[in-house]
Design an enzyme around this catalytic site. Structure first.
Site, short mmCIF file in Angstrom:
data_model
loop_
_atom_site.label_atom_id
_atom_site.label_comp_id
_atom_site.label_asym_id
_atom_site.label_seq_id
_atom_site.Cartn_x
_atom_site.Cartn_y
_atom_site.Cartn_z
N SER A 100 0.96 -1.18 0.06
CA SER A 100 -0.07 -0.03 -0.03
C SER A 100 0.95 1.29 0.09
O SER A 100 1.62 1.51 -0.88
CB SER A 100 -1.04 -0.09 1.27
OG SER A 100 -1.99 1.07 0.98
N ASP A 239 -2.50 6.15 -3.58
CA ASP A 239 -1.38 5.51 -2.98
C ASP A 239 -0.97 4.57 -3.71
O ASP A 239 -1.31 4.28 -4.90
CB ASP A 239 -1.87 5.17 -1.46
CG ASP A 239 -2.91 4.03 -1.66
OD1 ASP A 239 -3.63 4.06 -2.69
OD2 ASP A 239 -3.12 3.19 -0.55
N ASP A 241 -1.23 1.14 -3.96
CA ASP A 241 -2.10 0.62 -4.83
C ASP A 241 -3.27 0.80 -5.03
O ASP A 241 -4.30 -0.05 -5.32
CB ASP A 241 -2.12 -1.05 -3.80
CG ASP A 241 -2.88 -0.89 -2.65
OD1 ASP A 241 -3.07 0.42 -2.07
OD2 ASP A 241 -3.65 -1.58 -1.97
N ASP A 243 -5.92 2.04 -3.84
CA ASP A 243 -7.15 1.81 -3.16
C ASP A 243 -7.55 2.83 -2.17
O ASP A 243 -8.77 2.84 -1.69
CB ASP A 243 -7.32 0.52 -2.33
CG ASP A 243 -6.52 0.47 -0.90
OD1 ASP A 243 -5.61 1.42 -0.89
OD2 ASP A 243 -6.23 -0.23 -0.46
#
Length: 447
Positions: A100, A239, A241, A243
Site C-alpha cells: 500500500s 497511494d 496500490d 485503493d
C-alpha cells in the site's frame, strides 16, 4: 488478529519479515484448499510496482500451481481491480502483492475470497498454521498440476467497468493526478482521458524503488503546487496500490477522506440515495465531520480503524457509503473495497452534476485541528494495558470535554502506538498528545 496477518494482510520488509518461502506456502495452501472440490482452482494475482513484487507474485503462483490451481497473472494493477475481477469473473480467490502506502522495501500480501472481500480470519489462521509447519497438505501430481497465464484482458475489463459505471463527459475539465509511481499508473490516466478530461500526471514513472517516495496520497505537497501552478480544476492523489484517494481543490487545499465523505454523503442524502440516511466512518474521522453531519440531518456510525471493519458494518445493514479519513471510500452497491479511482470518478460526477467547484462543495465542513503522533514500541499490548497511561488518557479526555477528543490505538500493520488528539487549537493538540507520548517514552516502552 493473527501472527502474520494484520488488518490488511501480511506486511513487512521483503525477505525479512515477509519472505519468499511464506509467499510460496500461502500460494500452496490456497491452491490446495480451493482445488479440493474441483480439478483446478482458479486464482487471480496482481501486484503493485515495488521491486520485490514480481518475486512474491511468482512465488505465490508457483505455490498455487504446485497444489493444483490455475493462476491468472494480472500484472501491475490497483488492489480494487483484484477485488472486482475475482467476483465478476468467477475466480475462487484473489491475491494482491502490495504494501500500500509503505516504502518500496516493504511488501505485503492481501487475500480476497470469491466475493472480492478480504479473506475471513478463520481461513487466514489456517494459512498461518501451514506457514509455521503445524499442518500438512498434499501437492498435486500428474494432470492435477496447474499452470499459470498472463491475463492482460482483466485490466481492460476493470477499466471498461469503471467507465460504464461512472459514465459522464469530463470535457473542459483539467485534472492533475499524482500516481505515486504505483498501481494507478496502469489505469487512472487512461480512464480519465477516455471520459474527455485533460489530464496531467506526476509521479508516473515507476522504477521499483520510487513508489510512494515523496509522492501520492501520503505526500500530496507536490500535487498541491502542481494544481496551483497549472490552474487545474482538481488534483487526485492515489497511494501505492490505488485503493485510496486524497483530492486537492483548485486553490491547492487538501480534501481528505473526511471531506470526501461529507461531499458525497451530503449529495447522496439530497438525492435520496443514502440508504437509511447513514454514513459509516471509523473512530479516526474528524469531530468536525460529525458536527457537519448533524447539522445536515445525516446519521453516522463509527467502527474501528480499517476498511474491513467499515465494510463489515455496511454489509451487515446494507449501508451505501462509508470510509476512512485516509481516503478509503466504499460504495457498497458498487464495490466491496476502497477504490481510489472509483472515488475520484464519483467526486467528479458531483462536480459536474452540481456545477460547483470542489472548494464550494467542501464548504460547510470545519475540520478541527488534529495531531497524530506514532510511537514505535516494543510491545503494543503492554502499553495499552498500562494503568498509568490509561489514567493519563482519561485525564486528557476529561480536559477536552465535548470540544475535543483523544484516541490512542495500536497500528494494525506496524509496531506502533498511534496517539491522536483533536482540539480547538493546534497548540492544544500538541500539548495533549505529548502528555501521553512523553509518558510512553518515560516508562521505557519505546523501541
Amino acid at each position: 488478529m493473527g501472527k502474520y496477518f494484520g488488518t490488511d494482510g501480511v506486511r513487512g520488509r521483503a525477505n525479512e519479515q515477509l519472505t519468499l518461502d511464506m509467499a510460496v506456502r500461502i500460494g500452496q495452501w490456497l491452491g490446495w484448499y480451493y482445488s479440493k472440490s474441483k480439478t483446478h482452482a482458479k486464482i487471480l494475482i496482481g501486484r503493485d510496482t515495488r521491486l520485490s513484487g514480481s518475486m512474491f507474485e511468482l512465488g505465490l503462483a508457483a505455490g498455487a500451481v504446485s497444489t493444483g490451481a490455475n493462476v491468472y497473472l494480472l500484472g501491475i494493477c490497483p488492489t480494487p481491480a483484484i477485488s472486482y475481477l475475482v467476483s465478476e469473473e468467477d475466480f475462487d480467490c484473489g491475491i494482491m502483492v502490495s504494501a500500500s502506502h509503505n516504502p518500496f522495501y516493504d511488501n505485503g500480501i492481501k487475500i480476497f475470497n470469491h466475493e472480492g472481500i478480504k479473506m475471513p480470519e478463520d481461513i487466514l489462521l489456517q494459512i498461518e498454521d501451514y506457514i509455521d509447519g503445524k499442518s500438512q497438505i498434499e501437492l498435486a501430481t500428474g494432470e492435477r498440476v496447474g499452470e499459470y497465464f498472463d491475463w492482460e484482458t482483466g485490466l481492460e475489463l476493470y477499466i471498461s467497468w469503471l467507465k460504464k459505471t461512472n459514465s459522464m463527459d469530463l470535457s473542459g475539465m483539467h485534472i492533475a493526478v499524482d500516481l505515486a509511481n504505483g498501481s494507478a499508473c496502469s489505469t487512472a490516466v487512461e480512464t480519465l482521458d477516455a471520459l474527455g478530461a485533460t489530464v496531467d500526471a506526476i509521479n508516473a514513472s515507476p522504477n521499483g524503488v520510487n513508489i510512494n517516495l515523496k509522492a501520492g496520497s501520503t505526500h500530496p505537497e507536490g500535487l498541491q503546487r502542481f494544481v496551483i501552478e497549472n490552474q487545474c480544476d482538481i488534483g487526485l492523489a492515489f497511494d501505492g496500490d490505488a485503493d485510496r484517494l486524497i483530492a486537492v481543490d483548485a486553490k491547492g487545499r487538501l480534501i481528505n477522506g473526511d471531506y470526501i465523505l461529507y461531499i458525497l454523503g451530503l449529495h447522496m442524502h439530497e438525492q435520496n440515495k443514502l440508504n437509511q440516511n447513514i454514513v459509516v466512518t471509523t473512530v479516526m474521522a474528524n469531530l468536525g465531520l460529525y458536527k457537519a453531519f448533524q447539522k445536515n440531518n445525516i446519521d453516522y456510525i463509527q467502527t474501528p480503524v480499517g476498511d474491513k471493519y467499515v465494510l463489515e458494518e455496511m454489509m451487515k445493514h446494507d449501508y451505501s457509503l462509508g470510509g476512512e479519513q485516509s481516503g478509503h471510500i466504499i460504495f457498497y452497491k458498487d464495490e466491496v473495497t476502497g477504490d481510489g479511482l472509483f472515488s475520484a470518478l464519483r467526486l467528479l460526477h458531483v462536480m459536474k452534476e452540481t456545477g460547483k467547484s470542489l472548494e464550494e462543495l467542501a464548504n460547510g465542513l470545519y475540520i478541527y485541528p488534529q495531531l497524530l503522533e506514532n510511537v514505535q514500541v516494543k510491545d503494543k499490548n503492554i502499553v495499552l494495558h498500562d494503568e498509568d497511561i490509561q489514567a493519563k488518557i482519561d485525564e486528557v479526555a476529561q480536559f477536552l470535554g465535548e470540544e475535543g477528543r483523544i484516541l490512542v490505538r495500536p497500528s494494525g500493520t506496524e509496531p506502533l502506538i498511534r496517539v491522536m488528539v483533536e482540539a480547538a487549537t493546534q497548540r492544544l493538540c500538541e500539548d495533549c498528545v505529548h502528555m501521553v507520548t512523553d509518558l510512553i517514552y518515560k516508562k521505557g516502552y519505546a523501541a
